[in-house]
Design a protein around this motif. Structure first.
Motif, PDB file in Angstrom:
ATOM      1  N   GLY A 144       0.800  -1.223   0.000  1.00 37.48           N
ATOM      2  CA  GLY A 144       0.000   0.000   0.000  1.00 37.48           C
ATOM      3  C   GLY A 144       0.826   1.262   0.000  1.00 37.48           C
ATOM      4  N   ALA A 145       2.030   1.217  -0.598  1.00 40.24           N
ATOM      5  CA  ALA A 145       2.835   2.442  -0.660  1.00 40.24           C
ATOM      6  C   ALA A 145       2.114   3.486  -1.512  1.00 40.24           C
ATOM      7  N   THR A 146       2.174   4.738  -1.062  1.00 41.27           N
ATOM      8  CA  THR A 146       1.450   5.794  -1.783  1.00 41.27           C
ATOM      9  C   THR A 146       2.372   6.581  -2.705  1.00 41.27           C
ATOM     10  N   ASN A 147       3.610   6.149  -2.829  1.00 37.80           N
ATOM     11  CA  ASN A 147       4.530   6.882  -3.711  1.00 37.80           C
ATOM     12  C   ASN A 147       5.570   5.910  -4.267  1.00 37.80           C
ATOM     13  N   ALA A 148       6.240   6.356  -5.337  1.00 38.55           N
ATOM     14  CA  ALA A 148       7.171   5.462  -6.041  1.00 38.55           C
ATOM     15  C   ALA A 148       8.369   5.107  -5.165  1.00 38.55           C
ATOM     16  N   TYR A 149       8.812   6.058  -4.330  1.00 32.01           N
ATOM     17  CA  TYR A 149       9.914   5.756  -3.406  1.00 32.01           C
ATOM     18  C   TYR A 149       9.560   4.543  -2.547  1.00 32.01           C
ATOM     19  N   GLY A 150       8.381   4.591  -1.933  1.00 31.29           N
ATOM     20  CA  GLY A 150       7.946   3.482  -1.073  1.00 31.29           C
ATOM     21  C   GLY A 150       7.779   2.199  -1.870  1.00 31.29           C
ATOM     22  N   SER A 151       7.278   2.312  -3.095  1.00 34.88           N
ATOM     23  CA  SER A 151       7.115   1.114  -3.933  1.00 34.88           C
ATOM     24  C   SER A 151       8.458   0.466  -4.226  1.00 34.88           C
ATOM     25  N   THR A 152       9.501   1.282  -4.436  1.00 34.99           N
ATOM     26  CA  THR A 152      10.813   0.660  -4.715  1.00 34.99           C
ATOM     27  C   THR A 152      11.303  -0.102  -3.481  1.00 34.99           C
ATOM     28  N   LYS A 153      11.008   0.414  -2.291  1.00 36.57           N
ATOM     29  CA  LYS A 153      11.442  -0.298  -1.078  1.00 36.57           C
ATOM     30  C   LYS A 153      10.740  -1.657  -1.002  1.00 36.57           C
ATOM     31  N   LEU A 154       9.428  -1.654  -1.296  1.00 36.00           N
ATOM     32  CA  LEU A 154       8.678  -2.916  -1.276  1.00 36.00           C
ATOM     33  C   LEU A 154       9.198  -3.882  -2.344  1.00 36.00           C
ATOM     34  N   MET A 155       9.434  -3.352  -3.541  1.00 34.11           N
ATOM     35  CA  MET A 155       9.895  -4.221  -4.630  1.00 34.11           C
ATOM     36  C   MET A 155      11.252  -4.825  -4.287  1.00 34.11           C
ATOM     37  N   ILE A 156      12.127  -4.025  -3.700  1.00 30.73           N
ATOM     38  CA  ILE A 156      13.464  -4.544  -3.371  1.00 30.73           C
ATOM     39  C   ILE A 156      13.361  -5.591  -2.251  1.00 30.73           C
ATOM     40  N   GLU A 157      12.461  -5.388  -1.300  1.00 32.98           N
ATOM     41  CA  GLU A 157      12.253  -6.430  -0.277  1.00 32.98           C
ATOM     42  C   GLU A 157      11.826  -7.736  -0.951  1.00 32.98           C
ATOM     43  N   VAL A 282      16.592  27.799  21.877  1.00 31.67           N
ATOM     44  CA  VAL A 282      16.265  28.626  20.696  1.00 31.67           C
ATOM     45  C   VAL A 282      14.753  28.585  20.495  1.00 31.67           C
ATOM     46  N   LYS A 283      14.266  29.518  19.697  1.00 33.51           N
ATOM     47  CA  LYS A 283      12.822  29.581  19.439  1.00 33.51           C
ATOM     48  C   LYS A 283      12.575  29.172  17.990  1.00 33.51           C
ATOM     49  N   ILE A 284      11.580  28.331  17.772  1.00 37.83           N
ATOM     50  CA  ILE A 284      11.210  27.937  16.410  1.00 37.83           C
ATOM     51  C   ILE A 284       9.863  28.569  16.070  1.00 37.83           C
ATOM     52  N   PRO A 285       9.833  29.594  15.220  1.00 39.86           N
ATOM     53  CA  PRO A 285       8.539  30.134  14.800  1.00 39.86           C
ATOM     54  C   PRO A 285       7.764  29.075  14.008  1.00 39.86           C
ATOM     55  N   THR A 286       6.473  28.963  14.297  1.00 38.37           N
ATOM     56  CA  THR A 286       5.668  27.925  13.625  1.00 38.37           C
ATOM     57  C   THR A 286       4.358  28.518  13.105  1.00 38.37           C
ATOM     58  N   ALA A 287       3.760  27.810  12.169  1.00 33.99           N
ATOM     59  CA  ALA A 287       2.402  28.126  11.723  1.00 33.99           C
ATOM     60  C   ALA A 287       1.728  26.794  11.423  1.00 33.99           C
ATOM     61  N   ILE A 288       0.407  26.752  11.628  1.00 33.41           N
ATOM     62  CA  ILE A 288      -0.308  25.507  11.338  1.00 33.41           C
ATOM     63  C   ILE A 288      -0.749  25.517   9.881  1.00 33.41           C
ATOM     64  N   GLY A 289      -0.409  24.463   9.156  1.00 33.38           N
ATOM     65  CA  GLY A 289      -0.814  24.346   7.753  1.00 33.38           C
ATOM     66  C   GLY A 289      -1.745  23.164   7.553  1.00 33.38           C
ATOM     67  N   ASN A 290      -1.978  22.848   6.290  1.00 33.77           N
ATOM     68  CA  ASN A 290      -2.821  21.696   5.946  1.00 33.77           C
ATOM     69  C   ASN A 290      -2.044  20.400   6.131  1.00 33.77           C
ATOM     70  N   ARG A 291      -2.817  19.311   6.178  1.00 32.30           N
ATOM     71  CA  ARG A 291      -2.183  17.992   6.190  1.00 32.30           C
ATOM     72  C   ARG A 291      -1.389  17.778   4.911  1.00 32.30           C
ATOM     73  N   ARG A 292      -0.289  17.044   4.998  1.00 36.89           N
ATOM     74  CA  ARG A 292       0.468  16.677   3.795  1.00 36.89           C
ATOM     75  C   ARG A 292      -0.097  15.354   3.276  1.00 36.89           C
ATOM     76  N   PRO A 293      -0.428  15.306   1.976  1.00 37.91           N
ATOM     77  CA  PRO A 293      -1.001  14.062   1.448  1.00 37.91           C
ATOM     78  C   PRO A 293      -0.104  12.863   1.741  1.00 37.91           C
ATOM     79  N   GLY A 294      -0.705  11.751   2.141  1.00 43.00           N
ATOM     80  CA  GLY A 294       0.064  10.521   2.386  1.00 43.00           C
ATOM     81  C   GLY A 294       0.503  10.366   3.828  1.00 43.00           C
ATOM     82  N   ASP A 295       0.419  11.434   4.651  1.00 41.98           N
ATOM     83  CA  ASP A 295       0.851  11.334   6.051  1.00 41.98           C
ATOM     84  C   ASP A 295      -0.184  10.568   6.882  1.00 41.98           C
ATOM     85  N   ILE A 296       0.318   9.789   7.834  1.00 41.82           N
ATOM     86  CA  ILE A 296      -0.571   9.014   8.699  1.00 41.82           C
ATOM     87  C   ILE A 296      -0.517   9.579  10.118  1.00 41.82           C
ATOM     88  N   ASP A 297      -1.487   9.157  10.958  1.00 41.85           N
ATOM     89  CA  ASP A 297      -1.540   9.658  12.336  1.00 41.85           C
ATOM     90  C   ASP A 297      -0.253   9.308  13.092  1.00 41.85           C
TER      91      ASP A 297
END
Ligand code: UD1
Length: 338
Positions: A144-157, A282-297
């Motif tokens: 169930g890889a959602t991208n070609a990078y992940g698919s290559t990992k599965l194929m190589i396994e 140190v301080k990290i300035p942040t802002a809340i954005g949209n979900r990135r496609p393919g990210d899981i909980d």
């Protein structure tokens, strides 16, 4: 006897070279420097006092690999060489299939010709897909890889599984990495992303140093303790030591094993940001954005198999990871560039 590291000048490869040399191995690095820098070899020498042998070659080209195997007594290989940028892999999938599969096939063919029978492969937690419950265990279904990078990992396994099944005496360990961050405590080697970082920690360090304005947190509505994505961040030095244990295992045992390399702990994006701010003042300035496609909980490892088979577990803390990432970034604001 030497261990060949394909892609050994990269982030994980260079740290593994250091740990192998520290453990007494001779290290041979083959890397085309497509996403790394030759200075890494000097830095490895500076840290360990020993210079690894280096071949600037494309591992996909068998004639070039023959030279490495002719000139060295390679006992086993750790195969890092491959492209790893997830968004790019969705835009240019053929580049990923061509490179990641060709490097693997050429390496395996040459290893067999030279009777070199032990391989450790850089796989990824991405093979668990988005259907399994955490913690991810090695015997769970993959796919169930959602991208070609992940698919290559599965194929190589799959390729490795077939090769081991068909060959007497060949052994493979597939290391499923969780989220490697941190850097060598010397500040001499670390992660040097090309352009705008995709991954969290390099984005945090570049924000801290002022190269980036602010960190965008990709979604605060995940089903996690604070709404941000949870991952299993592991110090790259711990990860590298896992490779030392894995190549030893592969040279001493027959067959194939998939093994997670993680800490077993889940930390959210906010946990990482707060830990970084606290560890480094140190301080990290942040802002809340949209979900990135393919990210899981949530994504974190079951670490029992690594403990049992490799007698390895992660030792360094999130604070160590934050301190060492920042130390590397501050000492090398432009990565390996002058
Ligand atoms: C990503 C890849 C994964 C790959 C791994 C390699 C995706 C969807 N997944 O994993 O396939 O194996 O890198 O290291 O690209 N985050 C932000 N802001 C940012 C960057 C990240 O909020 O600018 C969040 C993400 O939403 C996630 C967490 O930080 O919750 C970690 O992200 P990242 O470092 O990219 O790793 P993964 O997504 O776990």
């Amino acid at each position: 006897m030497s261990i060949l590291l394909t892609g050994g000048a990269g982030f994980i490869g260079s740290h593994t070279a250091v740990e192998l040399i520290n453990a007494g191995y001779d290290v041979v690095i083959a890397d085309n420097l497509s996403n790394s820098n030759k200075k890494v070899i000097d830095r490895i020498e500076k840290i360990t006092g020993k210079r690894p042998k280096f071949y600037e070659i494309d591992v996909a080209i068998k004639e070039e690999l023959y030279k490495v195997f002719d000139e060295n007594n390679i006992e086993g290989a750790i195969h890092f060489a491959g492209f790893k940028c997830v968004p790019e892999s969705t835009k240019i999938p053929l580049k990923y299939y061509r490179n990641n599969l060709d490097t693997t096939l050429s390496l395996l063919e040459v290893m067999k010709e030279y009777n070199c029978n032990a391989i450790v492969f850089s796989s990824s937690a991405t093979v668990y897909g988005d259907k399994n419950p955490v913690p991810f265990k090695e015997d769970m279904p993959v796919g169930g890889a959602t991208n070609a990078y992940g698919s290559t990992k599965l194929m190589i396994e799959n390729i490795l599984t077939d090769v081991v099944k068909a060959s007497d005496g060949f052994s493979a360990v597939m290391l499923r990495y969780f989220n490697p961050i941190g850097a060598h405590p010397s500040g001499l080697i670390g992660e040097a992303p090309d352009g705008i970082p995709n991954n969290l920690m390099p984005y945090v360090t570049q924000t801290a140093i002022g190269v980036r304005d602010h960190l965008i947190i990709y979604g605060e509505d995940y089903n996690t303790h604070d709404g941000t994505g949870v991952r299993d961040y592991i110090h790259v030095v711990d990860l590298a030591r896992g490779h030392v244990a894995a190549i030893k295992y592969a040279t001493e045992h027959l067959g194939i094993e998939a093994i997670n390399l993680g800490t077993g702990n889940g930390n959210s994006v906010w946990d990482v940001v707060h830990a970084f701010e606290k560890a480094n003042n140190v301080k990290i300035p942040t802002a809340i954005g949209n979900r990135r496609p393919g990210d899981i909980d949530e994504c974190y490892a079951s670490v029992d198999k690594a403990a049992k088979l490799l007698n390895w577990h992660a030792e360094l803390t999130l604070e160590d990871m934050c301190k060492d990432s920042w130390n590397w970034q501050r000492n090398n604001p432009k990565g390996y560039e002058d």
